[in-house]
Design an enzyme around this catalytic site. Structure first.
Site, short mmCIF file in Angstrom:
data_model
loop_
_atom_site.label_atom_id
_atom_site.label_comp_id
_atom_site.label_asym_id
_atom_site.label_seq_id
_atom_site.Cartn_x
_atom_site.Cartn_y
_atom_site.Cartn_z
N TYR A 55 -1.35 -0.15 5.00
CA TYR A 55 -1.07 -0.38 3.59
C TYR A 55 -2.41 -0.50 2.86
CZ TYR A 55 0.50 -1.76 -0.89
OH TYR A 55 0.70 -1.76 -2.25
N ARG A 58 -1.52 -20.84 -8.01
CA ARG A 58 -2.57 -21.35 -8.90
C ARG A 58 -2.11 -22.60 -9.61
NH1 ARG A 58 -2.93 -16.07 -11.49
NH2 ARG A 58 -4.21 -14.77 -10.13
N GLU A 68 14.68 -0.62 -8.33
CA GLU A 68 14.05 -0.34 -7.02
C GLU A 68 14.86 -1.00 -5.92
OE1 GLU A 68 9.77 -0.82 -7.05
OE2 GLU A 68 9.83 -1.54 -4.99
N ARG A 91 9.13 1.01 5.92
CA ARG A 91 10.18 0.52 5.06
C ARG A 91 10.27 1.54 3.93
NH1 ARG A 91 14.51 -2.26 5.59
NH2 ARG A 91 15.13 -3.16 3.62
N ARG A 97 13.73 -5.09 -7.91
CA ARG A 97 13.11 -5.24 -9.22
C ARG A 97 13.48 -4.10 -10.14
NH1 ARG A 97 6.82 -4.86 -7.01
NH2 ARG A 97 7.14 -2.99 -5.76
N ARG A 113 -0.72 -13.28 0.88
CA ARG A 113 -1.43 -12.49 -0.13
C ARG A 113 -0.95 -12.79 -1.56
NH1 ARG A 113 1.14 -6.95 2.02
NH2 ARG A 113 2.61 -6.55 0.36
P1 FAD Z 1 -0.37 9.75 -0.59
O1 FAD Z 1 -0.41 9.47 -2.04
O2 FAD Z 1 0.89 9.50 0.13
O3 FAD Z 1 -0.79 11.28 -0.39
C1 FAD Z 1 -0.56 11.99 0.81
C2 FAD Z 1 -0.13 13.40 0.43
O4 FAD Z 1 -0.05 14.20 1.61
C3 FAD Z 1 1.26 13.46 -0.21
O5 FAD Z 1 1.20 14.09 -1.47
C4 FAD Z 1 2.09 14.25 0.80
O6 FAD Z 1 3.06 15.07 0.17
C5 FAD Z 1 1.03 15.08 1.49
N1 FAD Z 1 1.43 15.52 2.84
C6 FAD Z 1 1.94 14.75 3.84
N2 FAD Z 1 2.21 15.52 4.91
C7 FAD Z 1 1.88 16.80 4.58
C8 FAD Z 1 1.96 18.04 5.26
N3 FAD Z 1 2.44 18.15 6.50
N4 FAD Z 1 1.54 19.16 4.61
C9 FAD Z 1 1.07 19.08 3.33
N5 FAD Z 1 0.99 17.92 2.64
C10 FAD Z 1 1.39 16.81 3.26
N6 FAD Z 1 -1.86 0.47 -4.79
C11 FAD Z 1 -2.51 -0.18 -5.77
O7 FAD Z 1 -3.75 -0.22 -5.76
N7 FAD Z 1 -1.83 -0.80 -6.78
C12 FAD Z 1 -0.47 -0.80 -6.86
O8 FAD Z 1 0.12 -1.37 -7.79
C13 FAD Z 1 0.25 -0.13 -5.82
N8 FAD Z 1 1.58 -0.09 -5.84
C14 FAD Z 1 2.26 0.51 -4.82
C15 FAD Z 1 3.64 0.50 -4.87
C16 FAD Z 1 4.35 1.08 -3.84
C17 FAD Z 1 5.85 1.07 -3.89
C18 FAD Z 1 3.66 1.66 -2.74
C19 FAD Z 1 4.43 2.23 -1.58
C20 FAD Z 1 2.29 1.71 -2.72
C21 FAD Z 1 1.56 1.13 -3.75
N9 FAD Z 1 0.16 1.18 -3.79
C22 FAD Z 1 -0.51 0.51 -4.78
C23 FAD Z 1 -0.61 1.95 -2.78
C24 FAD Z 1 -0.89 3.43 -3.23
O9 FAD Z 1 0.34 4.09 -3.41
C25 FAD Z 1 -1.73 4.13 -2.17
O10 FAD Z 1 -2.96 3.47 -2.02
C26 FAD Z 1 -2.05 5.62 -2.46
O11 FAD Z 1 -0.98 6.33 -2.99
C27 FAD Z 1 -2.46 6.29 -1.17
O12 FAD Z 1 -2.97 7.59 -1.39
P2 FAD Z 1 -3.04 8.62 -0.18
O13 FAD Z 1 -3.74 9.84 -0.70
O14 FAD Z 1 -3.55 7.97 1.02
O15 FAD Z 1 -1.51 8.95 0.18
N1 UDP Z 2 7.29 -12.21 -3.03
C1 UDP Z 2 8.33 -13.08 -3.30
N2 UDP Z 2 8.87 -13.12 -4.55
C2 UDP Z 2 8.43 -12.32 -5.55
C3 UDP Z 2 7.37 -11.44 -5.29
C4 UDP Z 2 6.82 -11.39 -4.01
O1 UDP Z 2 8.76 -13.81 -2.43
O2 UDP Z 2 8.97 -12.39 -6.66
C5 UDP Z 2 6.75 -12.19 -1.65
C6 UDP Z 2 7.48 -11.20 -0.76
O3 UDP Z 2 7.57 -11.77 0.51
C7 UDP Z 2 6.56 -10.00 -0.72
C8 UDP Z 2 5.19 -10.68 -0.78
O4 UDP Z 2 5.39 -11.81 -1.62
O5 UDP Z 2 6.73 -9.26 0.45
C9 UDP Z 2 4.11 -9.81 -1.34
O6 UDP Z 2 4.48 -9.40 -2.63
P1 UDP Z 2 3.67 -8.31 -3.43
O7 UDP Z 2 4.25 -8.24 -4.79
O8 UDP Z 2 2.23 -8.57 -3.26
O9 UDP Z 2 4.01 -7.02 -2.61
P2 UDP Z 2 4.40 -5.58 -3.09
O10 UDP Z 2 5.77 -5.69 -3.66
O11 UDP Z 2 3.37 -5.13 -4.05
O12 UDP Z 2 4.36 -4.89 -1.78
#
Ligand code: FAD
Ligand code: UDP
Length: 372
Positions: free
Chosen positions: A349, A177, A301, A250, A281, A173
């Protein structure tokens, strides 16, 4: 018996908020509950020293779906942020994703042709016809130098295991380029909501009753009494009391600091791709919004092993967990009045655009059944 609400929405994250907005618009009543003491789930942003801090990790909205882009733009004005992370390998700086800027810095090559030749030469000695793991896949894709400096250390820290044990698809993913283009995403629409994601969620759920600090699972039987339908966005295994076992994740840990300086690292995201630096990062939040405040907020992080009770971040998509999820999914299909949605409810995810898309789809489908 008439219940108090048409819908009880468990979780005030993006999925719950979009679903709630749509059913309210259709004239239905709903209540949102969340066990946390804030709305917005994992996209929650909190203002610190006038800077929007992404509390659960950096979030950049990006999509190739024009309708979804138009939808979210009703609730926020998005800025012109383009994600262009950089990699710091023992003090050497490289552009990401892998592109001509990266290859020029790595080998001094100037033209795409020379870059291709260099990669070709590097992978010739290590080529594997059918890559079985991330290491083999990465070397096939970009050669040994990029693998050693920009992939191995980062990936092993992120997943807590050797690249030889990680499935090959994870690296696919990441774009490669042969142009001088540092945009991390290929999508045509991208940005960060001005004023933060929390305000965007506030607008989505305007006029809807919300109860925070309320765990649905503690009193599930009574909560189910108050609404005709429940939309559950918490962990699917927890809903069924882990009867088949625990789905693994994770986890992440953030160390956040306010620094008395205007600019710490000059970029929103810097990946530390060596093996020795313990974090993966550093995020400098103000650069997501071109901030000029006198102070800055940074988050280191750390990627961590997850155990029950920790914050779940990334689902582990190996065969053991996929098989387990299928068993839970079969159980969800027996629950006609409960909708399981979002990243935890579907153990998937999901990027934010996909969450919006699936919530819209589910709300439309559910409302159409309710007409009969
Ligand atoms: P959540 O935001 O997790 O909402 C679920 C809610 O349910 C929570 O508030 C929780 O407290 C509540 N809940 C759970 N159990 C209960 C219970 N028993 N009772 C009451 N409440 C409860 N997406 C992108 O498009 N771009 C990005 O750059 C990006 N970066 C990310 C970086 C990280 C580190 C991670 C982990 C994810 C990232 N994502 C990104 C994905 C994004 O976070 C998710 O798509 C989005 O937050 C999902 O929304 P959700 O409503 O499904 O879940
Ligand atoms: N990755 C890497 N080096 C970097 C950034 C990403 O090797 O500097 C690899 C790593 O294996 C990671 C995958 O690319 O799990 C996907 O990265 P991405 O940034 O899309 O994932 P995110 O951190 O948003 O989950």
């Amino acid at each position: 018996m008439n219940k108090k609400y048409d819908f009880l929405i468990v979780g005030a994250g993006l999925y719950g908020a979009v679903f709630a907005h749509e059913v309210k618009k259709a004239g239905k009543t709903c209540l949102i509950i969340d066990k946390r003491n804030h709305i917005a789930g994992n996209i929650y942003t909190e203002q610190v020293d006038d800077i929007q801090v992404h509390k659960y990790g950096a979030h950049i909205f990006h999509t190739s779906n024009k309708e979804i882009w138009a939808y979210v733009n009703q609730f926020a004005v998005f800025n012109r942020y383009i994600n262009s992370p950089i990699a710091n390998y023992n003090g050497e700086i490289y552009n990401l994703p892998f592109n001509m800027n990266t290859f020029n810095k790595m080998w001094g090559v100037i033209t795409p042709d020379d870059a291709r030749k260099k990669i070709e030469q590097q992978r010739r000695d290590n080529y594997v016809e059918y890559p079985q793991n991330l290491e083999e896949q990465a070397i096939n894709l970009v050669g040994l130098d990029v693998y050693n400096k920009l992939i191995r250390g980062y990936t092993e820290k992120q997943w807590g295991r050797s690249c030889k044990e990680i499935p090959a698809f994870i690296i696919r993913r990441l774009p490669v380029r042969f142009t001088y283009d540092n945009n991390y995403f290929d999508d045509p629409y991208q940005g960060i909501p001005i004023g933060g994601y929390t305000s965007m969620i506030e607008r989505l759920i305007k006029g809807i009753e919300v109860k925070l600090g309320t765990d649905y699972l503690i009193d599930k039987v009574n909560w189910d009494e108050i609404a005709d339908k429940v939309v559950y966005t918490g962990p699917v295994d927890a809903y069924f009391d882990y009867k088949y076992g625990v789905l693994e994740y994770r986890s992440l840990r953030f160390e956040t600091e306010v620094l008395d300086m205007p600019n710490f690292q000059g970029n929103a995201v810097v990946n530390y791709t060596d093996s020795q630096t313990p974090y993966t990062r550093i995020i400098e939040h103000k650069h997501f919004e071109f901030g000029t405040q006198p102070k800055t907020v940074i988050s280191r992080e750390y990627s961590e092993e997850w155990k029950r009770g920790d914050e779940p971040y990334y689902p582990i998509n190996d065969s053991k967990n996929s098989v387990l999820y299928e068993k839970y999914k079969a159980l969800t299909e027996t629950k006609t009045n409960i909708i399981f949605g979002g990243r935890l409810g579907e153990y998937k995810y999901y990027d934010m655009d996909k969450v919006v898309e699936t919530a819209l789809h589910k709300a439309t489908e559910t409302l159409s059944y309710m007409k009969y």
